[in-house]
Design a protein around this motif. Structure first.
Motif, PDB file in Angstrom:
ATOM      1  N   ASP A  79       0.817  -1.215   0.000  1.00 16.48           N
ATOM      2  CA  ASP A  79       0.000   0.000   0.000  1.00 16.48           C
ATOM      3  C   ASP A  79       0.852   1.266   0.000  1.00 16.48           C
ATOM      4  O   ASP A  79       0.438   2.300  -0.537  1.00 16.48           O
ATOM      5  N   LEU A  80       2.027   1.204   0.593  1.00 15.66           N
ATOM      6  CA  LEU A  80       2.923   2.361   0.627  1.00 15.66           C
ATOM      7  C   LEU A  80       3.600   2.614  -0.718  1.00 15.66           C
ATOM      8  O   LEU A  80       4.146   3.690  -0.949  1.00 15.66           O
ATOM      9  N   GLY A  81       3.568   1.618  -1.605  1.00 16.40           N
ATOM     10  CA  GLY A  81       4.275   1.743  -2.876  1.00 16.40           C
ATOM     11  C   GLY A  81       5.674   1.180  -2.827  1.00 16.40           C
ATOM     12  O   GLY A  81       6.503   1.484  -3.686  1.00 16.40           O
ATOM     13  N   LEU A  82       5.945   0.334  -1.834  1.00  8.66           N
ATOM     14  CA  LEU A  82       7.231  -0.362  -1.712  1.00  8.66           C
ATOM     15  C   LEU A  82       6.970  -1.826  -2.042  1.00  8.66           C
ATOM     16  O   LEU A  82       6.338  -2.542  -1.272  1.00  8.66           O
ATOM     17  N   HIS A  83       7.456  -2.300  -3.181  1.00  6.29           N
ATOM     18  CA  HIS A  83       6.960  -3.545  -3.765  1.00  6.29           C
ATOM     19  C   HIS A  83       7.907  -4.740  -3.629  1.00  6.29           C
ATOM     20  O   HIS A  83       7.771  -5.714  -4.359  1.00  6.29           O
ATOM     21  N   ASP A  84       8.811  -4.688  -2.686  1.00  6.23           N
ATOM     22  CA  ASP A  84       9.757  -5.789  -2.511  1.00  6.23           C
ATOM     23  C   ASP A  84       9.119  -7.031  -1.891  1.00  6.23           C
ATOM     24  O   ASP A  84       9.680  -8.117  -1.970  1.00  6.23           O
ATOM     25  N   TRP A  85       7.972  -6.865  -1.251  1.00  2.00           N
ATOM     26  CA  TRP A  85       7.318  -7.988  -0.575  1.00  2.00           C
ATOM     27  C   TRP A  85       5.919  -8.261  -1.130  1.00  2.00           C
ATOM     28  O   TRP A  85       5.065  -8.816  -0.445  1.00  2.00           O
ATOM     29  N   ASP A  86       5.670  -7.892  -2.379  1.00  3.25           N
ATOM     30  CA  ASP A  86       4.334  -8.037  -2.954  1.00  3.25           C
ATOM     31  C   ASP A  86       3.864  -9.488  -3.021  1.00  3.25           C
ATOM     32  O   ASP A  86       2.654  -9.741  -3.101  1.00  3.25           O
ATOM     33  N   GLU A  87       4.771 -10.443  -3.007  1.00  2.19           N
ATOM     34  CA  GLU A  87       4.382 -11.849  -3.136  1.00  2.19           C
ATOM     35  C   GLU A  87       4.227 -12.544  -1.782  1.00  2.19           C
ATOM     36  O   GLU A  87       3.948 -13.740  -1.730  1.00  2.19           O
ATOM     37  N   ALA A  88       4.379 -11.808  -0.683  1.00  3.81           N
ATOM     38  CA  ALA A  88       4.435 -12.446   0.637  1.00  3.81           C
ATOM     39  C   ALA A  88       3.209 -12.131   1.479  1.00  3.81           C
ATOM     40  O   ALA A  88       2.634 -11.039   1.399  1.00  3.81           O
ATOM     41  N   LEU A  89       2.812 -13.106   2.287  1.00  4.81           N
ATOM     42  CA  LEU A  89       1.946 -12.872   3.432  1.00  4.81           C
ATOM     43  C   LEU A  89       2.853 -12.700   4.653  1.00  4.81           C
ATOM     44  O   LEU A  89       4.028 -13.069   4.621  1.00  4.81           O
ATOM     45  N   PRO A  90       2.335 -12.133   5.740  1.00  3.66           N
ATOM     46  CA  PRO A  90       3.173 -11.996   6.939  1.00  3.66           C
ATOM     47  C   PRO A  90       3.724 -13.339   7.395  1.00  3.66           C
ATOM     48  O   PRO A  90       3.022 -14.356   7.353  1.00  3.66           O
ATOM     49  N   PRO A  91       4.984 -13.369   7.807  1.00  6.36           N
ATOM     50  CA  PRO A  91       5.554 -14.627   8.306  1.00  6.36           C
ATOM     51  C   PRO A  91       4.877 -15.036   9.611  1.00  6.36           C
ATOM     52  O   PRO A  91       4.595 -14.186  10.462  1.00  6.36           O
TER      53      PRO A  91
END
Length: 557
Positions: free
Chosen positions: A39-51
């Motif tokens: 949502d912030l526009g930082l897309h390094d974790w777009d494929e992840a759910l919270p660990p």
């Protein structure tokens, strides 16, 4: 994992001690809450759910512990003004997260938290405008595939939740099934055929995992669910302090709220008598609700309404609005209709592709009965749509979003105060009425007071529920009798208060802004203008109010 966005690192604190603490804390936070990063526009974790593994939890806890220790070694008096603001923002957010990780463990008490995380994770991609449809669809597919394992891990964490939370989760998980089975695949119809098929299959597998989770809640969790949703006065005050910096006692907060309740009810009584003598608020409310646009013209009129609101704000010089296009007024996508009447969807503050914002309005479904369609249109009546549009767009959340680039602080772009965010939008409703918007339209003024009473009801109910003064029945009755809400609306707000103990932030935030405005008038004297005050207020990101007050009125720290 490092953040690939250069702007992220450019906005970190300048102080050599504080900068690595901020970097370490923000990186682990985004890794732990990847849907927030999207949502912030930082897309390094777009494929992840919270660990959800115990190992990842321990890493998060260890990092927070290191941040706490390191922050305590810094003397904030040695920092310049901007770094001081970042330091305080980090300290309070780290302490709040620390309480959750080491003491409160919300993931053990509220099974609906898992639904909220999954829904937010999928929604951030489904409604996004960044990248390509295929790239967003691929990221969503990866998140979908993690849902079954995420829920299995979540089930193992539950430990004596309140029975009320279990019942609410069963209801919410069941209601989310159409979102998974129908809405998510529909949102990605434009991707390539193989990906479209994979998303449909993964959506069905996620839905089946939801159904299994509901069965487990009914058979394994509910029989042993005897926990208490109430925080108690000590924990309530402590959590609110670390969330927003509030130092007032609960009794002092309630005293403020009781005075505001008397003021708002008095104004409502006067306006109702002017609107229709010898009648009651419920009859007036029913009359106002019947004045609405048609389904076919609602979006067009809403777009025109935004022009009127912006013109009024600029003509009255209430706040500077940076050059921008209007948010595009669109129908709320099917997968969001369950939870919203209308909402602004801006691009994140770090987003580097699309800068288009969308103002989504939930039209009645043409497949509904005529009675249900009419009820939805009455909810979106002309007066209410004006209040919602003030809150969401001009001069509310959208203007707030446009001002974020005035601060370069990465810390204060990521860690925003909920009380400042929602308090600003609620404050602008009162501001517009105060400045004469609507030319004395009684229906509009009454609608504002009803909105304000509902938010004030949240303020009072939240404290009294979690302190133990109110039962659930007491809370619902309060919303009905003191805030003039329908039984259905009152029940909804009461149940929300058990899970969202700090939904008092709307009114509390408004109170804080009014306090800062009075202080600015005293300090600035003849140099005070509303535009100067509001521009200054919005120029520092969205920090908690004690930080914002220092930034506004201190030349150095």
């Amino acid at each position: 994992m490092k953040v690939s966005n250069r702007e992220f690192y450019a906005g970190l604190p300048k102080d050599e001690e504080l900068r690595p603490i901020a970097e370490m804390t923000l990186e682990i936070y985004l890794q732990h809450f990847p849907f927030v990063a999207t949502d912030l526009g930082l897309h390094d974790w777009d494929e992840a759910l919270p660990p959800v593994s115990e190992a990842s939890r321990q890493v998060f806890e260890k990092t927070l512990s290191q941040a706490r220790t390191a922050l305590n070694r810094i003397n904030p008096k040695t920092l310049d003004r901007e770094d001081w603001a970042d330091y305080m923002t980090l300290k309070f957010n780290v302490e709040s997260l620390w309480l959750d990780v080491t003491r409160d463990h919300p993931e053990r008490k509220d099974p609906n938290l898992f639904n909220a995380v999954i829904s937010a994770s999928l929604l951030s991609l489904a409604r996004g405008q960044f990248g390509t449809a295929d790239s967003r669809g691929q990221a969503l597919l990866e998140r979908l595939r993690q849902v079954p394992g995420f829920l299995m891990a979540g089930l193992r964490q539950l430990d004596n939740p309140p029975a009320l939370y279990v019942d609410m989760a069963i209801d919410q998980f069941t209601r989310t099934l159409p979102f998974l089975r129908d809405d998510i695949p529909q949102a990605f119809q434009d991707v390539n055929s193989r990906l479209r098929q994979d998303i449909a299959e993964a959506s069905e597998q996620a839905a089946q995992a939801y159904e299994n989770f509901v069965d487990d809640l009914k058979t394994k969790i509910k029989p042993k669910a005897h926990g208490d949703y109430r925080l108690g006065p000590k924990r309530y005050w402590e959590k609110f302090y670390w969330l927003e910096g509030n130092e007032a006692s609960l009794d002092e907060l309630l005293c403020m709220a009781d005075k505001e309740l008397e003021r708002l009810q008095g104004k409502l009584q006067v306006l109702v008598a002017q609107y229709e003598p010898s009648t009651n608020p419920q009859q007036v409310i029913a009359h106002i609700r019947h004045d609405h646009w048609s389904r076919d013209t609602l979006l067009k009129h809403t777009s025109q309404l935004l022009d009127q609101l912006r013109d009024f704000v600029e003509r009255q010089q209430l706040v500077s609005i940076p050059q921008s296009v209007h948010p595009r007024v669109v129908e709320t996508p099917a997968f969001m209709r369950l939870t919203t009447l209308a909402s602004i969807v801006p691009p994140g503050p770090f987003e580097q592709s699309s800068r288009q914002a969308y103002y989504q309005v939930t039209l009645p479904d043409s497949s509904w009965s005529l009675e249900d369609q009419e009820a939805q249109l009455q909810t979106l009546n002309k007066a209410t749509m004006q209040m919602i549009s003030i809150h969401e767009v001009y001069p509310g959340h959208f203007v707030q979003f446009l001002q974020i680039p005035k601060t370069s602080s990465t810390v204060r772009r990521i860690f925003g105060s909920g009380a400042f965010i929602e308090g600003w939008a609620h404050y602008t409703e009162e501001l517009m009425m105060e400045q004469g918007y609507g030319d004395g339209n009684l229906a509009l003024q009454i609608s504002y007071l009803l909105e304000a009473l509902e938010r004030l009801g949240r303020f009072i109910v939240a404290i009294r529920l979690h302190r133990g003064d109110f039962t659930l029945d007491d809370a619902q009755k309060f919303f009905e009798t003191e805030c003039f809400m329908t039984p259905m609306g009152a029940k909804r707000e009461t149940l929300r208060g058990t899970q969202d103990p700090f939904y008092l932030i709307y009114t509390w935030g408004k109170f804080q802004i009014l306090h800062l405005r009075r202080k600015a008038q005293e300090r600035w004297g003849s140099a005070f203008t509303l535009q100067r005050f509001h521009d200054a207020l919005l120029s520092h990101g969205m920090p908690m109010f004690p930080v914002l007050e220092k930034l506004l009125f201190s030349e150095s720290k």
